[in-house]
Design an enzyme around this catalytic site. Structure first.
Site, PDB file in Angstrom:
ATOM      1  CG  HIS A 107       2.790 -19.831  61.319  1.00 18.67           C
ATOM      2  ND1 HIS A 107       2.366 -19.611  63.218  1.00 18.67           N
ATOM      3  CD2 HIS A 107       2.220 -19.629  60.548  1.00 18.67           C
ATOM      4  CE1 HIS A 107       1.723 -18.756  62.733  1.00 18.67           C
ATOM      5  NE2 HIS A 107       2.215 -17.727  61.550  1.00 18.67           N
ATOM      6  CG  HIS A 109       1.768 -18.231  56.302  1.00 15.98           C
ATOM      7  ND1 HIS A 109       0.868 -18.453  56.733  1.00 15.98           N
ATOM      8  CD2 HIS A 109       3.090 -17.595  56.881  1.00 15.98           C
ATOM      9  CE1 HIS A 109      -0.026 -17.511  57.626  1.00 15.98           C
ATOM     10  NE2 HIS A 109       1.439 -16.865  57.945  1.00 15.98           N
TER      11      HIS A 109
HETATM   12  P1  5GP Z   1      -0.024 -15.919  60.883  1.00 16.37           P
HETATM   13  O1  5GP Z   1      -1.021 -14.160  61.135  1.00 16.37           O
HETATM   14  O2  5GP Z   1       0.013 -16.262  63.160  1.00 16.37           O
HETATM   15  O3  5GP Z   1       1.829 -15.664  60.670  1.00 16.37           O
HETATM   16  O4  5GP Z   1      -0.108 -17.038  60.737  1.00 16.37           O
HETATM   17  C1  5GP Z   1      -1.073 -17.998  61.653  1.00 16.37           C
HETATM   18  C2  5GP Z   1      -2.454 -18.647  60.628  1.00 16.37           C
HETATM   19  O5  5GP Z   1      -2.931 -19.550  60.874  1.00 16.37           O
HETATM   20  C3  5GP Z   1      -3.752 -17.533  59.601  1.00 16.37           C
HETATM   21  O6  5GP Z   1      -3.195 -17.972  58.537  1.00 16.37           O
HETATM   22  C4  5GP Z   1      -4.919 -18.240  59.915  1.00 16.37           C
HETATM   23  O7  5GP Z   1      -5.658 -18.517  59.282  1.00 16.37           O
HETATM   24  C5  5GP Z   1      -4.526 -19.576  60.269  1.00 16.37           C
HETATM   25  N1  5GP Z   1      -5.336 -20.435  61.376  1.00 16.37           N
HETATM   26  C6  5GP Z   1      -5.623 -19.803  62.637  1.00 16.37           C
HETATM   27  N2  5GP Z   1      -6.208 -20.277  63.723  1.00 16.37           N
HETATM   28  C7  5GP Z   1      -6.520 -21.608  62.179  1.00 16.37           C
HETATM   29  C8  5GP Z   1      -6.978 -23.313  63.382  1.00 16.37           C
HETATM   30  O8  5GP Z   1      -7.455 -23.433  64.331  1.00 16.37           O
HETATM   31  N3  5GP Z   1      -6.693 -23.833  62.355  1.00 16.37           N
HETATM   32  C9  5GP Z   1      -5.975 -23.597  60.876  1.00 16.37           C
HETATM   33  N4  5GP Z   1      -6.060 -24.895  60.073  1.00 16.37           N
HETATM   34  N5  5GP Z   1      -5.650 -22.408  60.944  1.00 16.37           N
HETATM   35  C10 5GP Z   1      -5.901 -21.686  61.975  1.00 16.37           C
END
Ligand code: 5GP
Length: 145
Positions: A107, A109
């Site tokens: 993903h 951001h």
């Molecule tokens: P990472 O740290 O893996 O780059 O980002 C994962 C993102 O997913 C985090 O910013 C976290 O807040 C978000 N996230 C985790 N669980 C959920 C969810 O159930 N729904 C949504 N919309 N975002 C989520």
């Protein structure tokens, strides 16, 4: 789970793609889905994911899916900037636990940044559902306007 490993089809983003978990959807087409982060680092924090690629990170994703995700990121960034008028925007992508990855479906951001922001990488608080709904409506209107 970290940089190398198997794709877990039960991860939360895979569930969102399959419609088994809810999301505040902003944009969807055949290849990508964009939705609001529920633990936002700032107002408007948006996530963009490929729908057809069972890839955990940038090492695994196929170039076509990566390109489509990047194009959607630009589209959504333009919408966020037009509607929310931040002073800056972070576009970020993490691979592996030590790099900050917590969900193992690739993903990107998009984090609008406002004057005086402290640059947190992980937020601790879940956003208010009503606030997210309002923001979703506002951004979808701008996207389709
Ligand atoms: P990472 O740290 O893996 O780059 O980002 C994962 C993102 O997913 C985090 O910013 C976290 O807040 C978000 N996230 C985790 N669980 C959920 C969810 O159930 N729904 C949504 N919309 N975002 C989520």
């Amino acid at each position: 789970m970290s940089l190398h490993g198997d794709y877990d089809s039960q991860n939360i983003f895979a569930k969102i793609i399959r419609g088994e978990a809810p999301c505040y959807k902003l944009y969807e087409d055949d290849d990508v889905l964009a939705f609001l982060d529920v633990f936002p680092q700032s107002y408007g924090h948006t996530l963009v994911i490929p729908k057809r690629s069972a890839a955990r990170n940038i090492l695994e994703v196929d170039p076509g899916a990566l390109s489509k995700m990047a194009l959607a990121v630009q589209k959504l960034t333009r919408v966020l900037v037009a509607e929310l008028e931040p002073a800056g925007v972070q576009v970020a992508q993490f691979n592996g636990n030590p790099a900050g990855q917590t969900v193992f479906h690739i993903h990107m951001h998009i984090v609008p940044r406002y004057e005086g922001d402290t640059l947190g990488v992980h937020a601790s608080q879940k956003a208010d559902a009503a606030e997210l709904e309002k923001l979703q409506a506002r951004l979808v209107k701008r996207l389709n306007g």
